[in-house]
Design a protein around this motif. Structure first.
Motif, PDB file in Angstrom:
ATOM      1  N   TYR A 132       9.846   1.477 -12.483  1.00  0.00           N
ATOM      2  CA  TYR A 132       8.730   0.434 -12.963  1.00  0.00           C
ATOM      3  C   TYR A 132       8.760  -0.426 -11.422  1.00  0.00           C
ATOM      4  O   TYR A 132       9.365  -1.199 -11.527  1.00  0.00           O
ATOM      5  CB  TYR A 132       9.022   0.006 -14.197  1.00  0.00           C
ATOM      6  N   ASN A 133       7.632  -0.108 -10.931  1.00  0.00           N
ATOM      7  CA  ASN A 133       7.048  -0.928  -9.617  1.00  0.00           C
ATOM      8  C   ASN A 133       8.444  -1.171  -8.674  1.00  0.00           C
ATOM      9  O   ASN A 133       9.134  -2.125  -8.481  1.00  0.00           O
ATOM     10  CB  ASN A 133       6.880  -2.499 -10.209  1.00  0.00           C
ATOM     11  N   GLU A 134       9.015  -0.018  -8.262  1.00  0.00           N
ATOM     12  CA  GLU A 134      10.016   0.011  -7.283  1.00  0.00           C
ATOM     13  C   GLU A 134       9.668   0.644  -6.067  1.00  0.00           C
ATOM     14  O   GLU A 134      10.189   1.341  -5.228  1.00  0.00           O
ATOM     15  CB  GLU A 134      11.160   0.702  -7.942  1.00  0.00           C
TER      16      GLU A 134
ATOM     17  N   ASN B 292       7.073   4.727 -14.998  1.00  0.00           N
ATOM     18  CA  ASN B 292       6.516   3.994 -16.299  1.00  0.00           C
ATOM     19  C   ASN B 292       5.371   2.953 -16.088  1.00  0.00           C
ATOM     20  O   ASN B 292       5.740   1.672 -16.211  1.00  0.00           O
ATOM     21  CB  ASN B 292       8.171   3.427 -16.882  1.00  0.00           C
ATOM     22  N   ASN B 293       4.487   3.454 -15.901  1.00  0.00           N
ATOM     23  CA  ASN B 293       3.131   2.668 -15.749  1.00  0.00           C
ATOM     24  C   ASN B 293       3.305   1.426 -14.610  1.00  0.00           C
ATOM     25  O   ASN B 293       2.885   0.094 -14.736  1.00  0.00           O
ATOM     26  CB  ASN B 293       2.949   1.771 -17.090  1.00  0.00           C
TER      27      ASN B 293
ATOM     28  N   ARG C 224       2.846   1.506  -5.644  1.00  0.00           N
ATOM     29  CA  ARG C 224       2.853   2.795  -5.477  1.00  0.00           C
ATOM     30  C   ARG C 224       4.134   3.668  -5.711  1.00  0.00           C
ATOM     31  O   ARG C 224       4.255   4.612  -4.735  1.00  0.00           O
ATOM     32  CB  ARG C 224       2.337   2.869  -3.780  1.00  0.00           C
ATOM     33  N   THR C 225       4.713   3.375  -6.486  1.00  0.00           N
ATOM     34  CA  THR C 225       6.115   3.904  -6.817  1.00  0.00           C
ATOM     35  C   THR C 225       5.987   5.448  -6.955  1.00  0.00           C
ATOM     36  O   THR C 225       6.619   5.974  -6.217  1.00  0.00           O
ATOM     37  CB  THR C 225       6.657   3.383  -8.247  1.00  0.00           C
ATOM     38  N   GLY C 226       5.019   6.034  -7.889  1.00  0.00           N
ATOM     39  CA  GLY C 226       5.012   7.443  -7.841  1.00  0.00           C
ATOM     40  C   GLY C 226       4.514   8.125  -6.673  1.00  0.00           C
ATOM     41  O   GLY C 226       4.878   9.067  -6.251  1.00  0.00           O
ATOM     42  N   GLU C 227       3.573   7.643  -5.947  1.00  0.00           N
ATOM     43  CA  GLU C 227       3.206   8.289  -4.637  1.00  0.00           C
ATOM     44  C   GLU C 227       4.175   8.054  -3.730  1.00  0.00           C
ATOM     45  O   GLU C 227       4.421   9.329  -2.916  1.00  0.00           O
ATOM     46  CB  GLU C 227       1.907   7.087  -4.125  1.00  0.00           C
ATOM     47  N   ILE C 228       5.104   7.273  -3.605  1.00  0.00           N
ATOM     48  CA  ILE C 228       6.106   7.070  -2.487  1.00  0.00           C
ATOM     49  C   ILE C 228       7.072   8.164  -2.939  1.00  0.00           C
ATOM     50  O   ILE C 228       7.818   8.952  -2.257  1.00  0.00           O
ATOM     51  CB  ILE C 228       6.608   5.564  -2.300  1.00  0.00           C
TER      52      ILE C 228
END
Length: 311
Positions: free
Chosen positions: A13-15, A40-41, A45-49
């Motif tokens: 989450y926001n990492e 987790n919402n 850009r956590t998911g993109e990275i």
């Protein structure tokens, strides 16, 4: 077992500041492992990275680490699982040490112990975190009879059967406590491996709230005590109720022995009520303990089936 499959589980989450390095480190240390990042919402850009660094990325809309871990276990099939936070506080170089007891078949659940070698105390500067960990460790030792060196660590490993028979109830950061208590209650083989710990890099912020999440952890400990050991839980309540009843009733009995009169009838009634409540608590504990033992027998059968399905 030849070429066992390994899944590295990274709830995030926001990492965005750290997740790329975490993935690269685990690709280097465990090149044979599949790395799964569940976003987790995140508002960054956590998911993109994570996707750019070669991880399998999925989205989990239900907020909370427990919800993420529950869905990971449902979705992902592997022989061994390694769970780690995406904040780069747990070195990937420690992963082989956590997996080795599973490979050797001497453990079902391995706990990465940050406290024994002192690195957590040196690196972690957040007030009350050490005290909270010690309090939870002490409560689990008293209530469940097992002494963990580190309960709140997010660096853990477990095998397939442990994962697939794990009922995850907690929605948030209580998940580590739930994993620990479940492992103790169900008599899984537990190994505690000392690991190094490093604090978050500058600019990265912890999502753990010391007091609100700490209260949730304590509530989870006593909730699981009620579910796993109802006789112990209700015996505590029964003892409290009976002690209150005796405190109220003994002076009344003393007056009756001295004078033959009961001048404080409401107090006498209240004392009898508390003693009766204590007996009721004890009876509830006995009944629920029988039910829990029956459920445990069924769970043991389910574990045997899970072992057979994995062969």
């Amino acid at each position: 077992m030849g070429n066992p499959s390994i899944a590295v589980l990274v709830p995030c989450y926001n990492e965005e500041l750290t997740v790329g390095k975490v993935i690269d480190d685990f690709h280097r240390v465990l090149p044979e492992a599949d790395i799964w990042v569940y976003d987790n919402n995140s508002s960054d850009r956590t998911g993109e990275i994570a996707r750019a660094h070669g991880a399998h990325v999925r989205f989990e809309p239900r907020q909370g680490k427990g919800n993420v871990v529950r869905q990971m276990i449902r979705d992902i099939d592997a022989d061994y699982y390694l769970m780690v936070d995406g904040d780069d506080t747990y070195p990937a170089e420690e992963a082989p040490k956590l997996l080795q007891p599973l490979f050797d078949d001497v453990a079902d659940h391995v706990v990465g112990d940050r406290l024994s070698n002192g690195t957590y105390g040196e690196e972690n500067k957040r007030a009350f975190h050490g005290f909270g960990n010690d309090l939870v460790r002490w409560l689990i030792k008293v209530l469940y009879g097992f002494e963990f060196n580190d309960v709140m660590t997010g660096y853990r490993a477990f095998n397939r059967v442990f994962a697939k028979t794990l009922p995850v109830l907690s929605p948030g950061f209580e998940i580590e406590t739930e994993l620990s208590i479940h492992a103790v209650d169900k008599r899984w083989r537990i190994s505690q491996v000392p690991i190094d710990y490093r604090d978050r890099p500058e600019g990265s912020e912890s999502k753990l709230n010391t007091f609100s999440d700490g209260a949730k952890v304590l509530r989870m400990i006593f909730s699981l005590l009620k579910d796993y050991k109802p006789l112990s839980f209700f015996c505590i309540l029964a003892l409290v109720a009976i002690v209150i009843g005796l405190i109220l009733g003994i002076p009344v009995v003393g007056e009756f022995m001295a004078t033959g009169l009961v001048p404080r009838i409401p107090t006498a009634i209240l004392a009898v009520a508390f003693c009766g409540l204590g007996c009721l608590f004890f009876t509830c504990g006995l009944i629920l303990d029988t039910i829990v033992k029956g459920a445990r027998r069924q769970w043991e059968i389910d574990v045997v089936r899970a072992y057979e399905d994995g062969k």
